[in-house]
Design an enzyme around this catalytic site. Structure first.
Site, PDB file in Angstrom:
ATOM      1  CG  PHE A  28      -7.865  15.738 -24.972  1.00 38.29           C
ATOM      2  CD1 PHE A  28      -8.174  14.931 -26.031  1.00 38.29           C
ATOM      3  CD2 PHE A  28      -8.396  14.832 -23.597  1.00 38.29           C
ATOM      4  CE1 PHE A  28      -8.394  13.819 -26.110  1.00 38.29           C
ATOM      5  CE2 PHE A  28      -8.829  13.738 -23.845  1.00 38.29           C
ATOM      6  CZ  PHE A  28      -8.902  12.962 -25.057  1.00 38.29           C
ATOM      7  CG  ASP A  29     -12.430  15.210 -25.408  1.00 35.59           C
ATOM      8  OD1 ASP A  29     -11.532  14.832 -24.694  1.00 35.59           O
ATOM      9  OD2 ASP A  29     -13.398  14.311 -25.965  1.00 35.59           O
TER      10      ASP A  29
ATOM     11  CG  HIS B  41     -17.861  13.177 -27.154  1.00 28.73           C
ATOM     12  ND1 HIS B  41     -17.879  14.466 -26.325  1.00 28.73           N
ATOM     13  CD2 HIS B  41     -16.712  12.687 -27.231  1.00 28.73           C
ATOM     14  CE1 HIS B  41     -16.554  14.304 -25.591  1.00 28.73           C
ATOM     15  NE2 HIS B  41     -16.008  13.321 -26.009  1.00 28.73           N
TER      16      HIS B  41
ATOM     17  CB  ALA C  77      -1.179  12.589 -23.854  1.00 26.47           C
TER      18      ALA C  77
ATOM     19  CE1 TYR D  36      -4.193   1.763   0.782  1.00 27.40           C
ATOM     20  CE2 TYR D  36      -2.717   3.337   1.643  1.00 27.40           C
ATOM     21  CZ  TYR D  36      -3.992   3.149   1.043  1.00 27.40           C
ATOM     22  OH  TYR D  36      -4.948   4.110   1.049  1.00 27.40           O
TER      23      TYR D  36
ATOM     24  CG  ASP E 184      -2.632  17.539 -21.966  1.00 23.41           C
ATOM     25  OD1 ASP E 184      -2.105  16.256 -21.905  1.00 23.41           O
ATOM     26  OD2 ASP E 184      -3.775  17.701 -22.447  1.00 23.41           O
TER      27      ASP E 184
ATOM     28  CE  LYS F 187      -4.709   9.442 -24.938  1.00 19.74           C
ATOM     29  NZ  LYS F 187      -5.102  10.452 -24.175  1.00 19.74           N
TER      30      LYS F 187
END
Ligand SMILES: *Cc1c(COP(=O)(O)O)cnc(C)c1O
Length: 472
Positions: free
Chosen positions: A123-124, A448, A216, A70, A214, A257
């Site tokens: 990004f969304d 979406h 990714a 843990y 960001d 990604k």
């Protein structure tokens, strides 16, 4: 000369194509939303490159080494060490995926309602988390990004002149932070140059605004820099990666990604100990204890190995080379695509493919549905359907209407992609007969994923749906 993939295939997963009649039925049952299809009804799945890649034998072996303690897990230490080495950042927090990192970080940086978060193109889910934290996303990608016919080596670049003008005319406390997405997913997987990151940093420093990445697709971005940016051809991918991160104060990353894993994310900070403590304090209730953050020990172990493989140049050459070939086949077939071809996906320009379908009838969604009917191939709309509504509830018009065909890493062969390209070529020949869609059900946030649609020609039983189509 052909440059083959730097791996061979040790395990296969069967896929199958259901009949056209079945496909017609399935897509209608799914409310013409490709997210609602059962994956087993999809033959070739180009919905996303997120968490859909193939792990290496070394990653599968790493799963068995996972330390499930843990607190203080050895797998966390290994991940932390890898991220520190790659980024030069001191503080590393694992999260269950990219949006977990956004959810932990953004509310700490957005301290007043309405504060701006300036990016190239958000990004969304990132946009949603900025809004949920009370901020306002601002997109300042260079104008070339919006013209799919223009070739530009770094279409993901942030427009530094407009950034400076905005910062100059805005009080400092009206801006929360700058977030540069590498590569720029929403602009078509387009890279950001080091020169641009350096310039963003300089302007941000002038106005005292923090900069985050960001990240990714950080490795794919670095490969494009090596291939395209003057002066970097001789540099190693890890050294370019380190320079990219040197221009930012921290990162959020979806590890699904370039991390080459099926689940995982990261939040890392260069040296801000105070912010790190506050991130830790939010991580615990939302994600988990700081040495696992929502991941199993084995997940962290596979991610540490995946991050090392991600910056291997042979891997990147095969990966980006395959996406490039896919784009070329489509171009040769006359299909309009975003130029140049991006790192993780080919973006079909649905405005040019279906010029007779207006933006508010979602031409890229119409094309996505048609591609599934034709060939069992699943892509995704990145346009007005995804963009959604403004604060007053009006349907917004996206600057670009894309059908994104994302290529999972190390998963499909060239033949799979050729098959998808040929299907689009056949659709191209009868495109005049393809009509648009309207929304018959939608949730308020990130609609979406779960909205239902209907063909516009098929009548309109829900009275409110008509009103959705009237604004333009
Ligand atoms: C995927 C992605 C995210 C969100 O990450 P998840 O792991 O899906 O939560 C954020 N930004 C970009 C650019 C992405 O591609």
């Amino acid at each position: 000369m052909v440059r083959p993939e730097p791996y061979r295939i040790k395990m296969v997963e069967p896929i199958r194509l259901i009949s056209r009649e079945e496909r017609e039925r399935r897509i209608a049952e799914a409310g013409y939303n490709l997210f609602a299809l059962r994956a087993e009804d999809v033959f070739i799945d180009l919905l996303t490159d997120s968490g859909t890649g193939a792990m290496s034998d070394a990653q599968w072996a790493a799963l068995l080494r996972g330390d499930e303690s843990y607190a203080g897990s050895r797998s966390f230490s290994r991940l932390q060490e890898t991220v520190r080495e790659l980024t030069g950042y001191r503080y590393v927090l694992p999260t269950h995926q990219g949006r977990g990192a956004e959810h932990v970080l953004f509310p700490l940086l957005i301290t007043r309602p309405g504060q701006l978060v300036i990016g190239n193109l958000h990004f969304d889910t990132t946009r949603a988390h900025i809004q949920l934290a009370g901020g306002r996303p601002v997109d300042l990608v260079i104008p070339e990004a919006y013209d799919t016919t223009v070739d530009h080596p770094f279409k993901g670049n942030l427009d530094v002149d407009r950034l400076e003008a905005l910062l100059k005319s805005t009080p400092r406390d009206a801006v929360a932070f700058i977030l540069v997405t590498v590569t720029c997913n929403s602009a078509g997987g387009q890279p950001v140059s080091l020169a641009n990151l350096r310039a963003v940093r300089a302007v941000a420093d002038k106005y005292g605004v923090p900069v985050f990445l960001d990240a990714a697709r950080f490795a794919e971005n670095a490969y494009f820099i090596k291939m395209r940016e003057p002066g970097y051809a001789g540099r190693s991918i890890p050294s370019i990666v380190k320079e990219m991160f040197s221009y930012a104060d921290g990162l959020t990353m979806s590890a699904k990604k370039d991390g080459l894993v099926n689940i995982g994310g990261l939040l890392a900070l260069r040296d801000d100990e105070d912010l790190f403590r506050r991130c830790q304090a939010r991580l615990v209730p939302f994600e988990g204890f700081p040495t696992y953050g929502g991941l199993a020990g084995r997940d962290m172990e596979a991610l540490a190995e995946g991050l090392r493989e991600a910056v291997d140049e042979d891997h990147l050459a095969a990966r980006i080379g395959q996406v490039e070939r896919f784009g070329r086949w489509l171009e040769e077939a006359g299909v309009p695509v975003q130029r140049p071809i991006g790192g993780h996906a080919v973006y079909v320009d649905a405005k040019r493919f279906l010029p007779h379908v207006p933006p508010h009838q979602f031409p890229a969604q119409a094309l996505a549905v048609e591609l599934y009917r034709e060939a069992g191939v699943r892509g995704v709309e990145v346009g007005s359907f995804l963009l959604g509504r403004d604060e007053e509830g009006r349907q917004q018009t996206a600057p670009m209407e894309f059908l994104r065909l994302a290529v999972p890493r190390r998963t499909y062969t060239d033949n799979h992609l050729r098959y998808a390209a040929e299907a689009l070529e056949r659709i191209m020949a009868r495109r005049d007969a393809i009509g648009g869609f309207r929304i018959v059900y939608e949730p308020p946030v990130l609609r979406h994923f779960t909205a239902h649609l209907a063909p516009v020609s098929a009548g309109c039983p829900q009275p409110f749906a008509n009103e959705l189509l009237t604004e333009d």
